[in-house]
Design a protein around this motif. Structure first.
Motif, PDB file in Angstrom:
ATOM      1  N   VAL A   8       0.846  -1.199   0.000  1.00 50.04           N
ATOM      2  CA  VAL A   8       0.000   0.000   0.000  1.00 50.04           C
ATOM      3  C   VAL A   8       0.885   1.253   0.000  1.00 50.04           C
ATOM      4  N   ALA A   9       1.937   1.234   0.827  1.00 49.23           N
ATOM      5  CA  ALA A   9       2.832   2.403   0.910  1.00 49.23           C
ATOM      6  C   ALA A   9       3.468   2.695  -0.449  1.00 49.23           C
ATOM      7  N   GLU A  10       3.772   1.637  -1.167  1.00 53.74           N
ATOM      8  CA  GLU A  10       4.372   1.827  -2.494  1.00 53.74           C
ATOM      9  C   GLU A  10       3.412   2.570  -3.430  1.00 53.74           C
ATOM     10  N   VAL A  11       2.145   2.179  -3.375  1.00 55.26           N
ATOM     11  CA  VAL A  11       1.148   2.862  -4.216  1.00 55.26           C
ATOM     12  C   VAL A  11       0.992   4.309  -3.751  1.00 55.26           C
ATOM     13  N   VAL A  12       0.874   4.478  -2.447  1.00 58.10           N
ATOM     14  CA  VAL A  12       0.700   5.838  -1.910  1.00 58.10           C
ATOM     15  C   VAL A  12       1.850   6.732  -2.383  1.00 58.10           C
ATOM     16  N   GLY A  13       3.062   6.196  -2.285  1.00 54.34           N
ATOM     17  CA  GLY A  13       4.232   6.989  -2.656  1.00 54.34           C
ATOM     18  C   GLY A  13       4.384   7.183  -4.157  1.00 54.34           C
ATOM     19  N   SER A  14       3.736   6.355  -4.919  1.00 55.21           N
ATOM     20  CA  SER A  14       3.926   6.439  -6.377  1.00 55.21           C
ATOM     21  C   SER A  14       3.198   7.634  -6.994  1.00 55.21           C
ATOM     22  N   GLY A  15       2.148   8.082  -6.313  1.00 62.99           N
ATOM     23  CA  GLY A  15       1.376   9.195  -6.874  1.00 62.99           C
ATOM     24  C   GLY A  15       0.483   8.767  -8.030  1.00 62.99           C
ATOM     25  N   TRP A  16       0.339   7.472  -8.256  1.00 62.94           N
ATOM     26  CA  TRP A  16      -0.453   6.954  -9.379  1.00 62.94           C
ATOM     27  C   TRP A  16      -1.484   5.988  -8.817  1.00 62.94           C
ATOM     28  N   TYR A  17      -2.784   6.345  -8.879  1.00 67.23           N
ATOM     29  CA  TYR A  17      -3.768   5.608  -8.104  1.00 67.23           C
ATOM     30  C   TYR A  17      -4.787   4.813  -8.920  1.00 67.23           C
ATOM     31  N   LEU A  18      -4.826   5.046 -10.214  1.00 64.78           N
ATOM     32  CA  LEU A  18      -5.759   4.297 -11.068  1.00 64.78           C
ATOM     33  C   LEU A  18      -5.048   3.916 -12.360  1.00 64.78           C
ATOM     34  N   GLN A  19      -5.407   2.772 -12.911  1.00 62.51           N
ATOM     35  CA  GLN A  19      -4.900   2.333 -14.216  1.00 62.51           C
ATOM     36  C   GLN A  19      -3.372   2.375 -14.305  1.00 62.51           C
ATOM     37  N   GLY A  20      -2.744   1.833 -13.294  1.00 63.45           N
ATOM     38  CA  GLY A  20      -1.281   1.843 -13.270  1.00 63.45           C
ATOM     39  C   GLY A  20      -0.680   0.449 -13.235  1.00 63.45           C
ATOM     40  N   GLU A  55     -12.476   3.983 -26.168  1.00 62.21           N
ATOM     41  CA  GLU A  55     -11.517   3.081 -26.821  1.00 62.21           C
ATOM     42  C   GLU A  55     -10.115   3.696 -26.740  1.00 62.21           C
ATOM     43  N   LYS A  56     -10.049   5.017 -26.775  1.00 62.53           N
ATOM     44  CA  LYS A  56      -8.845   5.718 -26.332  1.00 62.53           C
ATOM     45  C   LYS A  56      -9.296   7.008 -25.640  1.00 62.53           C
ATOM     46  N   LYS A  57      -8.377   7.684 -25.027  1.00 63.31           N
ATOM     47  CA  LYS A  57      -8.791   8.776 -24.143  1.00 63.31           C
ATOM     48  C   LYS A  57      -9.743   9.761 -24.830  1.00 63.31           C
ATOM     49  N   TYR A  58     -10.894   9.969 -24.202  1.00 63.59           N
ATOM     50  CA  TYR A  58     -11.930  10.908 -24.639  1.00 63.59           C
ATOM     51  C   TYR A  58     -12.624  10.517 -25.938  1.00 63.59           C
ATOM     52  N   VAL A  59     -12.404   9.284 -26.385  1.00 62.76           N
ATOM     53  CA  VAL A  59     -13.108   8.818 -27.588  1.00 62.76           C
ATOM     54  C   VAL A  59     -13.994   7.644 -27.172  1.00 62.76           C
ATOM     55  N   ALA A  60     -15.312   7.929 -27.071  1.00 62.58           N
ATOM     56  CA  ALA A  60     -16.231   6.932 -26.510  1.00 62.58           C
ATOM     57  C   ALA A  60     -16.876   6.094 -27.609  1.00 62.58           C
ATOM     58  N   ARG A  61     -16.489   4.853 -27.645  1.00 63.72           N
ATOM     59  CA  ARG A  61     -17.092   3.942 -28.606  1.00 63.72           C
ATOM     60  C   ARG A  61     -18.399   3.366 -28.057  1.00 63.72           C
ATOM     61  N   TYR A  62     -18.473   3.241 -26.723  1.00 65.53           N
ATOM     62  CA  TYR A  62     -19.657   2.666 -26.073  1.00 65.53           C
ATOM     63  C   TYR A  62     -20.171   3.646 -25.022  1.00 65.53           C
ATOM     64  N   GLN A  63     -21.446   3.434 -24.646  1.00 63.96           N
ATOM     65  CA  GLN A  63     -21.966   4.164 -23.494  1.00 63.96           C
ATOM     66  C   GLN A  63     -21.538   3.379 -22.269  1.00 63.96           C
ATOM     67  N   GLY A  64     -20.390   3.716 -21.752  1.00 63.70           N
ATOM     68  CA  GLY A  64     -19.804   2.905 -20.692  1.00 63.70           C
ATOM     69  C   GLY A  64     -20.106   3.420 -19.310  1.00 63.70           C
ATOM     70  N   ARG A  65     -19.309   3.007 -18.387  1.00 68.55           N
ATOM     71  CA  ARG A  65     -19.416   3.522 -17.019  1.00 68.55           C
ATOM     72  C   ARG A  65     -18.031   3.523 -16.384  1.00 68.55           C
ATOM     73  N   ASN A  66     -17.975   4.004 -15.179  1.00 64.54           N
ATOM     74  CA  ASN A  66     -16.702   4.001 -14.472  1.00 64.54           C
ATOM     75  C   ASN A  66     -16.713   2.837 -13.496  1.00 64.54           C
ATOM     76  N   SER A  67     -15.974   1.799 -13.798  1.00 62.67           N
ATOM     77  CA  SER A  67     -15.901   0.648 -12.898  1.00 62.67           C
ATOM     78  C   SER A  67     -14.488   0.086 -12.960  1.00 62.67           C
ATOM     79  N   ARG A  68     -13.616   0.636 -12.146  1.00 63.19           N
ATOM     80  CA  ARG A  68     -12.208   0.226 -12.220  1.00 63.19           C
ATOM     81  C   ARG A  68     -11.733  -0.308 -10.881  1.00 63.19           C
ATOM     82  N   LEU A  69     -10.871  -1.297 -10.944  1.00 62.95           N
ATOM     83  CA  LEU A  69     -10.168  -1.749  -9.745  1.00 62.95           C
ATOM     84  C   LEU A  69      -9.082  -0.698  -9.495  1.00 62.95           C
ATOM     85  N   ASP A  70      -8.929  -0.247  -8.249  1.00 61.21           N
ATOM     86  CA  ASP A  70      -7.920   0.801  -8.050  1.00 61.21           C
ATOM     87  C   ASP A  70      -6.567   0.208  -7.675  1.00 61.21           C
ATOM     88  N   GLU A  71      -5.557   1.038  -7.705  1.00 60.31           N
ATOM     89  CA  GLU A  71      -4.177   0.578  -7.509  1.00 60.31           C
ATOM     90  C   GLU A  71      -3.940   0.015  -6.106  1.00 60.31           C
TER      91      GLU A  71
END
Ligand SMILES: Cc1ncc(COP(=O)(O)O)c(C=O)c1O
Length: 369
Positions: free
Chosen positions: A23-35, A221-237
């Motif tokens: 957990v400390a490694e993630v906290v210190g990394s400054g990167w909390y999603l999609q990493g 499908e890539k940043k800000y280009v929505a191919r589907y009507q999706g949602r936000n459902s991500r496992l976090d770091e």
């Protein structure tokens, strides 16, 4: 003795240093999603389950819901299709179906095997059937070759709800790799549990995997280009880093569960209490150890007085819930009986043999009031 149903603090304490470091490694990394932590865990979990792809999502319900949504989006399942589901399941399995505008077709389970009998599944199939939910409830492998063959023959998608059965096997393959897709929950109390919510989808289907990555990230499908009507459902770091530590100990934890279950099977001996049909050990990772008795509430009170905490999984089956009023008229007698008679004994990786023996002797001296 005082035996809680599940002491999550003690579960975390088993590997606390490693978890704190991760957990400390993630906290210190400054990167909390999609990493990197998610990527690493996804790879390890895919290897563990035995599928080419594993995609992290926010929780188990989303894993199931998004899977059906994607099958709909890809045209592999029709709008309003029927989905066969065991009546004896946790409500999330059914919520995923109705959330997608599909119709749950409840199949009652067999009282001995606690599975949907293949004959009943076959009867429930028709041209509207789009998918079947195979739920490995209580940590028991419910995979059935006859059912899998029926699904294949009729072009029905086989979805495994593996929320309760991480590490469980059918022959040499893991549950979660047996159907078209496996849906997992990492709710803290699961065999592989996070320190919050988490989930994953495992599959060998590249199109499903890629679509899910987009769908769970606003449909991009890539940043800000929505191919589907999706949602936000991500496992976090943070959760991924914790899960990656705990995954290393999952088999060992499951073996401890199996040892305790052996004690229950070998020594519980009370004519008022029925144990579930025993399975080959590798087919059961004992997420829950259910016993059944006509005197459930009395037994629960009696055990509580002797310092043993138990739970009920589950007191109201989905078809009898208020939110499913249109299904309340259904009669699914075995499931309804299980809901009246089920009591879950404490069984987990931090429980000792001495505690299990105490549960045994206490149950053995239970008498009718
Ligand atoms: C059988 C089953 N399916 C689905 C879920 C839903 O998982 P989550 O709580 O992560 O949404 C759970 C657990 O809660 C479950 O036990």
């Amino acid at each position: 003795m005082n035996i809680p149903y599940l002491d999550l603090k003690a579960v975390t304490a088993q590997h606390e240093e490693e978890i704190q470091r991760a957990v400390a490694e993630v906290v210190g990394s400054g990167w909390y999603l999609q990493g990197e932590a998610v990527k690493r865990f996804e790879q390890h979990f895919a290897e563990y389950i035995g599928t080419p792809y594993s995609i992290g999502v926010a929780n188990g319900l989303d894993a199931l819901t998004l899977t059906l949504k994607i099958y709909k989006t890809l045209g592999r399942i029709k709008e309003g299709a029927e989905v066969i589901v065991p009546a004896n399941t946790f409500i999330a399995t059914v919520l995923a179906i109705t959330e997608n505008g599909m119709k749950p077709v409840f199949v009652d389970v067999d009282e001995e095997t606690l599975e949907m009998p293949a004959e009943a599944v076959e009867k429930a199939m028709n041209r509207q059937t789009g998918a079947l939910m195979m739920v490995h409830l209580y940590g028991r492998c419910t995979y059935n070759e006859q059912v899998a063959t029926l699904c294949q023959e009729h072009g029905i998608l086989l979805i495994e709800d593996n929320a309760q059965a991480h590490g469980c096997k059918y022959q040499e393959r893991k549950t979660g790799s047996l159907g078209n897709v496996g849906c997992h929950s990492f709710y803290p109390g699961k065999n592989l549990g996070a320190l919050g919510d988490g989930g994953a989808v495992t599959t060998d289907d590249e199109e499903l995997a890629e679509t899910l990555r987009a769908m769970a990230n606003y449909g991009f499908e890539k940043k800000y280009v929505a191919r589907y009507q999706g949602r936000n459902s991500r496992l976090d770091e943070v959760q991924a880093a914790v899960l990656d530590v705990k995954l290393q100990y999952l088999d060992e934890d499951n073996r401890k569960r199996q040892d305790l279950a052996r004690t229950y099977y070998n020594y519980i001996d009370n004519p008022l209490v029925r144990l579930p049909q025993k399975m080959d050990e590798k087919n059961n990772v004992y997420h829950i150890f259910p016993v059944f008795t006509e005197h459930r509430d009395e037994l629960q009170t009696y055990l509580q007085k002797q310092g043993i905490q138990t739970l009920i999984h589950y007191p109201i089956p989905p078809h009898q819930q208020q939110c499913y009023a249109t299904y309340n008229h259904l009669q699914l007698p075995v499931t309804e009986k299980l809901a009246r008679q089920e009591l879950s004994l404490p069984l987990n990786q931090v429980m000792t043999e001495a505690e299990a023996r105490y549960v045994v002797s206490t149950i053995n001296s239970f008498k009718k009031f």
